[in-house]
Design an enzyme around this catalytic site. Structure first.
Site, PDB file in Angstrom:
ATOM      1  N   CYS A  95     -12.645  77.914 -64.393  1.00 31.47           N
ATOM      2  CA  CYS A  95     -12.785  76.677 -64.573  1.00 31.47           C
ATOM      3  C   CYS A  95     -12.296  75.594 -63.513  1.00 31.47           C
ATOM      4  O   CYS A  95     -13.286  75.633 -62.094  1.00 31.47           O
ATOM      5  CB  CYS A  95     -12.223  76.253 -65.763  1.00 31.47           C
ATOM      6  SG  CYS A  95     -12.954  74.500 -66.349  1.00 31.47           S
ATOM      7  N   HIS A  96     -11.481  74.867 -63.516  1.00 29.16           N
ATOM      8  CA  HIS A  96     -10.860  74.039 -62.525  1.00 29.16           C
ATOM      9  C   HIS A  96      -9.823  75.011 -61.661  1.00 29.16           C
ATOM     10  O   HIS A  96      -9.302  74.622 -60.306  1.00 29.16           O
ATOM     11  CB  HIS A  96     -10.386  72.886 -62.649  1.00 29.16           C
ATOM     12  CG  HIS A  96     -11.338  71.747 -63.198  1.00 29.16           C
ATOM     13  ND1 HIS A  96     -11.865  71.727 -64.511  1.00 29.16           N
ATOM     14  CD2 HIS A  96     -12.104  70.695 -62.407  1.00 29.16           C
ATOM     15  CE1 HIS A  96     -12.647  70.752 -64.445  1.00 29.16           C
ATOM     16  NE2 HIS A  96     -12.943  70.243 -63.187  1.00 29.16           N
ATOM     17  N   GLU A 126     -18.890  68.268 -64.244  1.00 27.83           N
ATOM     18  CA  GLU A 126     -18.008  67.271 -64.133  1.00 27.83           C
ATOM     19  C   GLU A 126     -18.648  65.845 -64.351  1.00 27.83           C
ATOM     20  O   GLU A 126     -17.971  64.929 -64.727  1.00 27.83           O
ATOM     21  CB  GLU A 126     -17.489  67.148 -62.506  1.00 27.83           C
ATOM     22  CG  GLU A 126     -16.228  66.588 -62.222  1.00 27.83           C
ATOM     23  CD  GLU A 126     -14.994  67.311 -62.913  1.00 27.83           C
ATOM     24  OE1 GLU A 126     -14.389  66.813 -63.740  1.00 27.83           O
ATOM     25  OE2 GLU A 126     -14.584  68.283 -62.096  1.00 27.83           O
TER      26      GLU A 126
END
Length: 188
Positions: A95-96, A126
Site C-alpha cells: 500500500c503506502h 490516491e
C-alpha cells in the site's frame, strides 16, 4: 502457522500508530485484530533504530498514509533496508509502505528500486480517496521517477509484484497475498 518468527518495530517504538481503517470484513484482518497477542505486540513495538537487523531475513513495511511522511527520510528505515538487502534478505512493503523505498539505497549507493518492477498505492487510488493534495508526493509517480517500473491494476484490486528479493503490493486488498508471497520466499 509457517513457523516464521515475526517481530514488530516502529520508528519510535511502543504503541504503533494505526490508521483506523482496518477492514474487519476481511477474515485475515479480523483474525489478527481480535488476537490479544497480536494486539499486545502492536502496542509494544521495538524502536527500529535499536533492532539488530542481522538477526532477520526480511523486512516488511505496512502502509497507511502516515508512512508517506514517516518513511522516506527516516535514517533507521533507510539503514534497515540497506542492511537487510546487503545481507541477501527480502525487502517488502504494501500500500503506502513502499514510501520506505523511494529513497532506499543499496550499500553501493544505488537506488534499491532502480530497474525493479514494483506495486504500491496508485495515483488513481490516491485520487479516488481525495488525497492527491494531502500527501507530500504521489507514491506511484515517485517510484517511477526513481527508476522503478510501477505496475498498477484497477483500483482496489489485489496486485503483488515479486522482483527478486523485492516484494511489493498495491493496496490493502493485496496484503494477504503479499504475506503469502513473503512466506513462500522465506521458506524457499
Amino acid at each position: 502457522d509457517a513457523g516464521i518468527q515475526v517481530d514488530f518495530a516502529s520508528i519510535q517504538g511502543g504503541d504503533a500508530p494505526m490508521d483506523g481503517l482496518q477492514d474487519l470484513n476481511d477474515a485475515v484482518i479480523a483474525h489478527y485484530w481480535t488476537d490479544t497477542d497480536f494486539r499486545y505486540a502492536i502496542a509494544h513495538t521495538a524502536r527500529l533504530a535499536d533492532v539488530d537487523t542481522s538477526l532477520y531475513s526480511a523486512i516488511f513495511f505496512a502502509g497507511g498514509h502516515g508512512t508517506m511522511w514517516d518513511f522516506p527520510e527516516n535514517t533507521a528505515v533507510q539503514q534497515a533496508i540497506r542492511d537487510i538487502d546487503a545481507a541477501g534478505g527480502i525487502v517488502s512493503a504494501v500500500c503506502h509502505g513502499p514510501a520506505a523505498l523511494v529513497n532506499a539505497r543499496r550499500s553501493d549507493g544505488s537506488l534499491l528500486i532502480e530497474g525493479k518492477r514494483v506495486a504500491a498505492f496508485t495515483d488513481a487510488e490516491e485520487e479516488e480517496v481525495q488525497s492527491t493534495h494531502v500527501v507530500p508526493f504521489l507514491l506511484a509517480s515517485t517510484l517511477n521517477a526513481r527508476g522503478a517500473e510501477h505496475i498498477d491494476t484497477p483500483n482496489w484490486s489485489n496486485n503483488v509484484i515479486v522482483d527478486g528479493r523485492l516484494i511489493t503490493g498495491q493496496n490493502p486488498q493485496s496484503a494477504a497475498s503479499l504475506g503469502e508471497a513473503l512466506r513462500d520466499a522465506l521458506l524457499a
